[in-house]
Motif scaffolding. Structure first.
Motif, PDB file in Angstrom:
ATOM      1  N   TYR A  63      10.075   2.429   6.242  1.00  0.00           N
ATOM      2  CA  TYR A  63       9.926   2.277   4.789  1.00  0.00           C
ATOM      3  C   TYR A  63      11.103   1.485   4.207  1.00  0.00           C
ATOM      4  O   TYR A  63      10.934   0.543   3.436  1.00  0.00           O
ATOM      5  N   ALA A 432       4.077   0.826   6.349  1.00  0.00           N
ATOM      6  CA  ALA A 432       2.828   0.670   5.586  1.00  0.00           C
ATOM      7  C   ALA A 432       2.969   1.258   4.180  1.00  0.00           C
ATOM      8  O   ALA A 432       2.379   0.744   3.225  1.00  0.00           O
ATOM      9  N   PHE A 433       3.759   2.315   4.041  1.00  0.00           N
ATOM     10  CA  PHE A 433       4.017   2.857   2.693  1.00  0.00           C
ATOM     11  C   PHE A 433       5.002   1.972   1.933  1.00  0.00           C
ATOM     12  O   PHE A 433       4.914   1.829   0.716  1.00  0.00           O
ATOM     13  N   SER A 436       2.866  -1.773   0.890  1.00  0.00           N
ATOM     14  CA  SER A 436       1.439  -1.454   0.963  1.00  0.00           C
ATOM     15  C   SER A 436       0.565  -2.690   0.777  1.00  0.00           C
ATOM     16  O   SER A 436      -0.630  -2.663   1.058  1.00  0.00           O
ATOM     17  N   ILE A 464      -3.547   5.739   6.999  1.00  0.00           N
ATOM     18  CA  ILE A 464      -2.484   4.726   6.880  1.00  0.00           C
ATOM     19  C   ILE A 464      -2.904   3.480   7.660  1.00  0.00           C
ATOM     20  O   ILE A 464      -3.215   3.560   8.845  1.00  0.00           O
TER      21      ILE A 464
END
Lengths: 570, 202
Positions: A63, A432-433, A436, A464
């Motif tokens: 992240y 992916a978070f 996004s 996800i």
């Protein structure tokens, strides 16, 4: 007017105050008051329940790496806390900003070997920028603000907050805190005119300048400054693995990757240049090879924000301390434009040699089993070289780093300094978070995949959209390669008996496909990238493939091997 | 520019062929830190990780309120001393770390020696040596005598060695060195003043 709230609630408010949107965690006894408070903050704090605490830290790393924000982790005391250690060490050596909040037993139980008590501050002290135990609710706002300031400023890194349970439940008159100054900590040192002048003078005198691009350029958001610098002085550049996406792969001055499994040109030319300009990199042994024969002919300029990096491994002639976004700009303003066409043309012979003897067969094989290189390059091209590349560790990582191409910054998520197997899958879900709007492609081997495979559960729960490319060679491939080359072909515990990954994917409700034939690759990649949500693409790749070129451990960087069983270097 | 001690290339810091603990000379490192818990283990970890032994260590509050002072001696190369100070300054709550050679410092240490009274009475050489070295007896009873000595390290060790050769010493302890810098510059004060002005201007 200060509001009287619990320490746990104060933590929630402090995290919101710091702008935290996503946190990765796992509850347990000593952090329950915090999880209870979190229940009322679900609208603002998106908590992702992982399946193992190690996964939480790697996810926070992914992240942080793609977003530039601080990754945030919430776990319980004892085993919950110790399960985060690998990720914290990984974040420390790769300069990734994290705040890891762990529960701790109440202060009256500290030092009594209480249930799930671990002396976390002392355990993590050597692998964090700062490690602090919160013993009173009055300290929550200050400690959280200080933690985020330390984690993200200067050379970023992980911070641990060890939160005693009694401080979670006791009440406090809460007021926000904004720590932006610590007198014993200078995160943004001013560049000195003298250093800039010396660097400019040396660069102006250079006939064969070569620029090394490290992750510091990404961390300092200095991609544009780097571009202006190398274009003005017309200098070729080589990237460390963590610095790869700081410079577009197809830029004519980007001559490729440095280090043990990097490209031939940049490694050989490091030992031919007359001025070496290292930007935000730390002369890791995987980059330098034998230090006694590393760039000895060159004058070395080192730009870094961390003064302890100067002269640590390689003695430098000019040390330019400061944020490279500023120092690169200052140097660029003062240097004279130059033309080094002949010097740059010198890279071509090595590029050709490497292409003919290694690359062509790695990405365009005509026969035989699938090769990792061709799969990586096809995935990269199918995303128009714009995706985020996440890797695990091993041959999958080396092939991915060698053959994936980049057009956007913050596109590399790989475990560099620590080399943590099991990093890939959770880091990809964190990425992916963190981004996004982008495609996240994970390259992972059958060994590392199984180290954190439980995170498929997290991926299933949140759908996800991680595109998992499992390159299965039924071996711990990198160790096997070393056994083949340096341990007389004795494959000691590297063959891997694998489960049926399609069945596993089915169990986690993740669409899956296995590719064994070359003609099926393109369609399979297309299917993976056009399927919404997660996807597992298993590729049955050549079992005993080797990553080349290679600088054997301890060898000189300009003596890369292009193949095995043949000593011809370059 | 630092001079490398590597005899292979004269440029790198690679010590693979050398035992770091036996090469180099004695350095005194002064460290100032905030008075926060856990700093001592962070500072000592900087030494252990780089295979340097701490010879002596003194920690106490400094003349600046809230600031702790560490005086540490170790044997290493100058290059290593520099690396150690940089690594210590990297710790968030360390204000300043500086290395010195003996000629840059006023040095003092204290020592206590416990001496067997019967041996002391038997051998007049013992009290003579104590006198010559400027030691003073602070307690004498029929079983033992306590001798106190302050001075430079070599004086303290010379007294101990002589008395020990005579078989007189029951116990011996040194404080380790304390020292203040020669010269007119007060580095810590300057640093704190600079940081305070940076804080105000922020």
């Amino acid at each position: 007017m200060a509001e009287n709230i619990t320490g746990a609630e104060a933590l929630m408010r402090s995290l919101e105050h710091e702008g935290v949107k996503t946190l990765f965690g796992y509850p347990g006894g000593s952090i329950m008051p915090v999880y209870d408070a979190l229940f009322d903050h679900k609208q603002t704090l998106n908590h992702i329940l992982v399946r193992h605490e190690q996964g939480a830290v790697h996810a926070a790393q992914g992240y942080a790496r793609v977003s530039g924000e601080v990754g945030c982790v919430l776990v319980t005391s004892g085993p919950g806390a110790t399960n985060t250690i690998t990720g914290i060490a990984d974040a420390m050596i790769d300069s990734t900003p994290l705040v890891v909040i762990c529960g701790q037993v109440g202060t009256s139980l500290l030092g009594t070997d209480a249930f799930q008590e671990v002396d976390l501050v002392n355990v993590t002290s050597p692998i964090t920028k700062w490690s602090y135990q919160i013993r009173r609710p009055e300290d929550v706002a200050w400690a959280v603000s200080r933690a985020f300031f330390i984690a993200k400023s200067g050379r970023p890194g992980p911070v641990v907050l060890d939160f005693a349970k009694n401080a979670q439940v006791a009440k406090v008159d809460y007021k926000t805190e904004n720590v932006d100054f610590i007198r014993s900590y200078t995160p943004d040192p001013h560049p000195t005119e003298e250093a800039i002048c010396q660097a400019v003078k040396l660069i102006n005198s250079a006939k064969r300048p070569f620029v090394l691009v490290g992750q510091g350029v990404e961390l300092g958001n200095a991609g544009n400054e780097l571009l202006q610098f190398i274009e003005k002085i017309n200098a070729p550049a080589g990237c460390t693995f963590l610095g790869m996406s700081a410079l577009s792969s197809d830029h004519p001055l980007n001559k490729g990757r440095l280090g043990m499994h990097g490209n031939l040109g940049p490694n050989v030319m490091t030992n031919k240049c007359d001025v070496l300009i290292a930007v935000g990199m730390r002369f890791d042994d995987r980059v330098t090879g034998n230090l006694q024969k590393y760039a000895r002919q060159a004058k070395i300029i080192h730009l870094d924000i961390d003064p302890s990096e100067f002269n640590k491994n390689v003695k430098v002639d000019v040390a330019v301390l400061g944020d490279c976004k500023k120092t690169l700009k200052l140097i660029t303003e003062q240097v004279s434009p130059a033309n080094h066409a002949d010097w740059i043309a010198g890279f071509e012979q090595y590029e050709k040699k490497e292409f003919d003897s290694v690359i062509d067969n790695a990405i365009n094989p005509k026969e035989g089993p699938l090769r990792m290189g061709e799969i990586v390059r096809k995935v990269s091209e199918a995303t128009k070289n714009s995706a985020i590349m996440v890797t695990d560790v091993g041959q999958n990582q080396m092939f991915a780093c060698r053959y994936f191409k980049f057009t956007k910054p913050r596109s590399v998520v790989t475990s560099g300094g620590c080399g943590t197997m099991g990093f890939g899958l959770p880091a990809a879900m964190g990425a992916a978070f963190g981004a996004s709007d982008r495609t996240v492609c994970l390259f992972v081997g059958d060994g590392g995949f199984q180290m954190t495979i439980q995170e498929l559960g997290t991926i299933m729960e949140h759908r996800i959209p991680v595109k998992i490319v499992l390159m299965n060679n039924n071996y711990l491939g990198n160790v096997r390669q070393w056994q083949e080359m340096f341990f007389n072909h004795r494959y000691s515990f590297t063959p891997m008996v694998n489960p049926d990954y399609e069945l596993i994917a089915k169990g986690y409700d993740i669409p899956c496909q296995t590719v064994t034939k070359r003609e099926d690759i393109d369609a399979a990649i297309n299917k993976m990238l056009t399927t919404d949500g997660p996807y597992l693409l298993q590729c049955a790749v050549m079992e005993e493939d080797n990553v080349f070129p290679m600088t054997p451990p301890g060898a000189n960087i300009d003596e890369m091997l292009l193949e095995f069983n043949n000593d011809k270097g370059c | 520019m630092i001079n490398s001690d590597c005899d292979k290339c004269g440029r790198c810091n690679n010590k693979s062929e050398k035992d770091v603990s036996t090469c180099g000379s004695l350095f005194t490192i002064q460290v100032y830190s905030e008075n926060t818990p856990g700093l001592l283990s962070q500072i000592s970890a900087v030494f252990t990780r780089r295979q340097v032994n701490i010879e002596t260590l003194n920690v106490c509050a400094s003349s600046t309120p809230g600031v702790h002072k560490y005086t540490i001696t170790c044997v290493c190369t100058e290059e290593m001393a520099k690396m150690l100070t940089k690594q210590m300054e990297k710790r968030i709550d360390v204000l300043q770390a500086t290395y010195y050679t003996d000629d840059q410092l006023f040095i003092l240490e204290a020592a206590l020696l416990k001496i067997s009274t019967p041996v002391l009475l038997e051998n007049p050489e013992i009290s003579k040596i104590a006198r010559i070295h400027g030691g003073s007896f602070v307690e004498v009873n029929p079983v033992y005598a306590t001798l106190e000595k302050t001075g430079r390290t070599e004086d303290v060790l010379s007294l101990y060695n002589k008395l020990n050769d005579l078989g007189a010493v029951l116990q011996f302890v040194r404080t380790g060195r304390i020292c203040i810098t020669k010269g007119t510059e007060e580095k810590l004060d300057n640093y704190l003043a600079k940081r305070e002005s940076e804080r105000i201007n922020k």
